[in-house]
Design an enzyme around this catalytic site. Structure first.
Site, short mmCIF file in Angstrom:
data_model
loop_
_atom_site.label_atom_id
_atom_site.label_comp_id
_atom_site.label_asym_id
_atom_site.label_seq_id
_atom_site.Cartn_x
_atom_site.Cartn_y
_atom_site.Cartn_z
N GLY A 1 0.82 -1.22 0.00
CA GLY A 1 0.00 0.00 0.00
C GLY A 1 0.85 1.27 0.00
O GLY A 1 2.08 1.22 -0.12
N ASP B 1 -4.46 -12.90 3.49
CA ASP B 1 -5.37 -11.98 4.16
C ASP B 1 -5.13 -12.04 5.67
O ASP B 1 -5.00 -13.14 6.24
CB ASP B 1 -6.81 -12.42 3.84
N SER C 1 -4.11 6.26 13.98
CA SER C 1 -4.44 7.48 13.23
C SER C 1 -4.86 8.59 14.19
O SER C 1 -5.44 8.32 15.26
CB SER C 1 -5.61 7.15 12.30
N THR D 1 -7.28 10.20 13.83
CA THR D 1 -8.75 10.10 13.91
C THR D 1 -9.21 9.63 15.28
O THR D 1 -10.35 9.88 15.66
CB THR D 1 -9.27 9.04 12.88
N TYR E 1 -14.31 3.77 11.32
CA TYR E 1 -12.88 3.63 11.02
C TYR E 1 -12.05 4.02 12.24
O TYR E 1 -11.18 3.27 12.70
CB TYR E 1 -12.50 4.49 9.80
N LYS F 1 -9.60 1.71 14.94
CA LYS F 1 -8.21 1.98 15.34
C LYS F 1 -8.10 2.04 16.86
O LYS F 1 -7.16 1.53 17.46
CB LYS F 1 -7.73 3.31 14.73
N ARG G 1 -5.00 21.07 8.56
CA ARG G 1 -4.51 19.75 8.95
C ARG G 1 -2.98 19.76 9.04
O ARG G 1 -2.32 20.62 8.49
CB ARG G 1 -4.90 18.69 7.89
N ARG H 1 -18.10 19.25 4.65
CA ARG H 1 -18.27 17.80 4.58
C ARG H 1 -18.68 17.32 5.97
O ARG H 1 -18.05 17.72 6.97
CB ARG H 1 -16.93 17.18 4.16
P1 NAD Z 1 -3.42 1.44 1.68
O1 NAD Z 1 -4.84 1.06 1.43
O2 NAD Z 1 -2.66 2.07 0.57
O3 NAD Z 1 -2.61 0.18 2.21
C1 NAD Z 1 -3.21 -0.85 2.97
C2 NAD Z 1 -2.72 -2.18 2.39
O4 NAD Z 1 -3.31 -3.24 3.15
C3 NAD Z 1 -3.11 -2.40 0.93
O5 NAD Z 1 -1.98 -2.85 0.21
C4 NAD Z 1 -4.22 -3.46 0.99
O6 NAD Z 1 -4.22 -4.27 -0.16
C5 NAD Z 1 -3.83 -4.21 2.25
N1 NAD Z 1 -4.94 -4.87 2.96
C6 NAD Z 1 -6.15 -4.35 3.29
N2 NAD Z 1 -6.88 -5.25 3.98
C7 NAD Z 1 -6.10 -6.36 4.09
C8 NAD Z 1 -6.28 -7.62 4.70
N3 NAD Z 1 -7.42 -7.95 5.35
N4 NAD Z 1 -5.26 -8.53 4.63
C9 NAD Z 1 -4.11 -8.24 3.98
N5 NAD Z 1 -3.90 -7.05 3.38
C10 NAD Z 1 -4.87 -6.13 3.44
O7 NAD Z 1 -3.41 2.39 2.97
P2 NAD Z 1 -2.26 3.32 3.55
O8 NAD Z 1 -2.62 4.73 3.27
O9 NAD Z 1 -0.93 2.81 3.12
O10 NAD Z 1 -2.48 3.07 5.10
C11 NAD Z 1 -1.76 2.09 5.81
C12 NAD Z 1 -2.26 2.04 7.24
O11 NAD Z 1 -2.12 3.35 7.83
C13 NAD Z 1 -3.74 1.69 7.36
O12 NAD Z 1 -3.90 0.86 8.48
C14 NAD Z 1 -4.41 3.02 7.58
O13 NAD Z 1 -5.60 2.89 8.32
C15 NAD Z 1 -3.36 3.76 8.38
N6 NAD Z 1 -3.47 5.22 8.24
C16 NAD Z 1 -3.49 5.79 6.99
C17 NAD Z 1 -3.63 7.16 6.86
C18 NAD Z 1 -3.69 7.80 5.49
O14 NAD Z 1 -4.17 8.92 5.39
N7 NAD Z 1 -3.20 7.17 4.44
C19 NAD Z 1 -3.74 7.96 8.01
C20 NAD Z 1 -3.71 7.36 9.27
C21 NAD Z 1 -3.56 5.97 9.38
N1 UDP Z 2 -10.92 18.65 1.54
C1 UDP Z 2 -11.54 19.44 0.57
N2 UDP Z 2 -11.86 18.85 -0.63
C2 UDP Z 2 -11.59 17.55 -0.91
C3 UDP Z 2 -10.96 16.76 0.08
C4 UDP Z 2 -10.65 17.34 1.30
O1 UDP Z 2 -11.80 20.61 0.80
O2 UDP Z 2 -11.91 17.08 -2.01
C5 UDP Z 2 -10.55 19.26 2.83
C6 UDP Z 2 -11.24 18.65 4.03
O3 UDP Z 2 -12.49 19.27 4.26
C7 UDP Z 2 -10.22 18.89 5.15
C8 UDP Z 2 -8.88 18.81 4.42
O4 UDP Z 2 -9.17 19.04 3.03
O5 UDP Z 2 -10.36 20.20 5.67
C9 UDP Z 2 -8.17 17.46 4.56
O6 UDP Z 2 -9.08 16.44 4.19
P1 UDP Z 2 -8.61 14.91 4.09
O7 UDP Z 2 -9.83 14.10 3.75
O8 UDP Z 2 -7.43 14.81 3.20
O9 UDP Z 2 -8.10 14.57 5.57
P2 UDP Z 2 -8.93 14.44 6.95
O10 UDP Z 2 -10.08 15.39 6.90
O11 UDP Z 2 -9.34 13.02 7.04
O12 UDP Z 2 -7.95 14.83 8.01
#
Ligand code: NAD
Ligand code: UDP
Length: 344
Positions: free
Chosen positions: A9, A57, A123, A125, A147, A151, A229, A298
């Site tokens: 990912g 998986d 996260s 979140t 979501y 976490k 953010r 949103r």
């Molecule tokens: P991503 O979707 O690009 O990567 C996740 C990977 O996990 C993918 O390759 C997918 O194929 C694999 N996957 C999903 N479910 C699976 C399962 N049941 N078994 C095996 N593989 C599985 O996401 P990312 O952006 O790289 O995020 C990675 C982690 O970081 C996630 O846990 C996500 O929740 C967390 N995270 C991401 C963000 C963000 O904004 N990208 C922010 C905070 C936390």
């Molecule tokens: N945002 C926006 N337009 C978009 C996507 C996001 O204005 O198409 C804004 C959203 O309202 C927030 C910021 O960009 O203020 C970051 O959003 P994102 O979804 O990337 O992150 P998160 O809100 O989950 O922290």
């Protein structure tokens, strides 16, 4: 050997690059539900090193046990999971299944295979609507969607696992907003369908895949009314995982401090940027105009969110290095070189 779930990912692939560059051997365990095997081909091209790839998986305990045994891993980084906030509201059971059940099965498999070290992707979140800013790790946890709650549940499971076994080594990393891409331009974020997040959406507008950006609200109490953010370069984030592994390795097992083997750490820059700040920075580095429209807020969005990153500096020796311009520049290099992502 490091066992990386979800290693194909967005964040996982960047972390694999940093792991291989730091000399670790890597096994990726991924079901490719939200990623392409091509990302791992490119990780190997960037680093000139091979990694082991196992398709599977995380909800499948016996597949995990077989893979852990085959890899002879001594630590796990757990990225695998689902991450779209909106989808988690409409499909909560699917989110609890992939995220919570997946983490539980992984911990059981680790126990069977005597693997005691894990770095987990949490996260920001989990904090929900901030009570104060910047957010420290002891800020109350109040996630507002399935979501975020998945976490939070996994965090609690990890803390309980540590309470029952103080030889475990756990680092929970709470990411703020990961953006950008590796500076080779070979790997980056490749969302399926319409991007939910700001930077990939802007990138697709800049490259001509979408007409304009909708800005979700310009009446927040922020410096220009748009949401703020803490954007963090994905390479900085990836390096945070290497530091976490090193910090866990250095914990003295003779030390009888209940909390020492289980840390929870924010990974952010500490700097908040608004939607307009990001849009302007992207226009500057790409030379493209990004058309936008102001749209209603949103649902579920908060005005501002940014980290206090001091604990990461103290316990991991980690600090973000890349600024907003670097994040936009690297995102643009990836997006303009790969307008359709990994699908050529
Ligand atoms: P991503 O979707 O690009 O990567 C996740 C990977 O996990 C993918 O390759 C997918 O194929 C694999 N996957 C999903 N479910 C699976 C399962 N049941 N078994 C095996 N593989 C599985 O996401 P990312 O952006 O790289 O995020 C990675 C982690 O970081 C996630 O846990 C996500 O929740 C967390 N995270 C991401 C963000 C963000 O904004 N990208 C922010 C905070 C936390
Ligand atoms: N945002 C926006 N337009 C978009 C996507 C996001 O204005 O198409 C804004 C959203 O309202 C927030 C910021 O960009 O203020 C970051 O959003 P994102 O979804 O990337 O992150 P998160 O809100 O989950 O922290």
């Amino acid at each position: 050997m490091i066992f990386v779930t979800g290693g194909a990912g967005y964040i996982g692939s960047h972390t694999c690059v940093e792991l291989l560059n730091a000399g670790y051997d890597v096994t990726v365990f991924d079901n490719f539900s939200n990623s392409s095997p091509e990302a791992l081909v490119r990780v190997q091209r960037i680093t000139g090193r091979k990694l082991q790839i196992i398709q599977g998986d995380c909800r499948d305990r016996s597949a995990l046990i077989a893979a852990l045994q085959q890899s002879r891993a001594n630590a796990v980084i757990h990225f695998a999971g689902l991450k779209a906030v909106g989808e988690s509201v409409s499909k909560p059971l699917n989110y609890y299944d992939h995220n919570v059940v997946g983490a539980l099965r992984l911990l059981e498999a680790m126990q069977t295979c005597h693997v005691q070290t894990i770095v987990f992707s949490s996260s920001a979140t989990v904090y929900g609507d901030p009570v104060y800013l910047p957010i420290t790790e002891d800020h109350p946890l109040s996630p507002t969607n399935p979501y975020g709650r998945s976490k939070w549940m996994i965090e609690e499971i990890l803390r309980d696992a540590y309470r029952s076994d103080s030889l475990m080594r756990i680092c929970i990393l709470r990411y703020f907003n990961p953006v950008g891409a590796h500076d080779s331009g070979l790997i980056g974020e490749d969302p399926q369908g319409i991007p939910n997040n700001l930077m990939p959406f802007i990138a697709q507008v800049a490259v001509g895949r979408r007409e304009h950006l909708n800005i979700w609200g310009n009446d927040y109490s922020t410096h220009d009314g748009t949401g703020v953010r803490d954007y963090i370069h994905v390479v900085d984030l990836a390096i945070g995982h290497i530091r976490a592994l090193a910090a866990l390795k250095n914990i003295n097992s003779a030390q009888n401090d209940q909390s020492s083997g289980c840390m929870t750490v924010n990974l952010g820059t500490g700097q908040g940027y608004s939607v307009m700040d990001v849009l302007r920075a992207y226009e500057k580095v790409s030379g493209c105009r990004i058309p936008y429209q102001i749209a209603p807020r949103r649902s579920g969005d908060i005005a501002a969110c940014y980290a206090d990153p001091q604990l990461a500096s103290q316990v991991l020796g980690w600090k973000a290095r890349f600024d907003l311009e670097a994040m936009c520049r690297d995102s643009w290099r990836w997006q303009s070189g790969n307008p359709s992502g990994y699908q050529q």
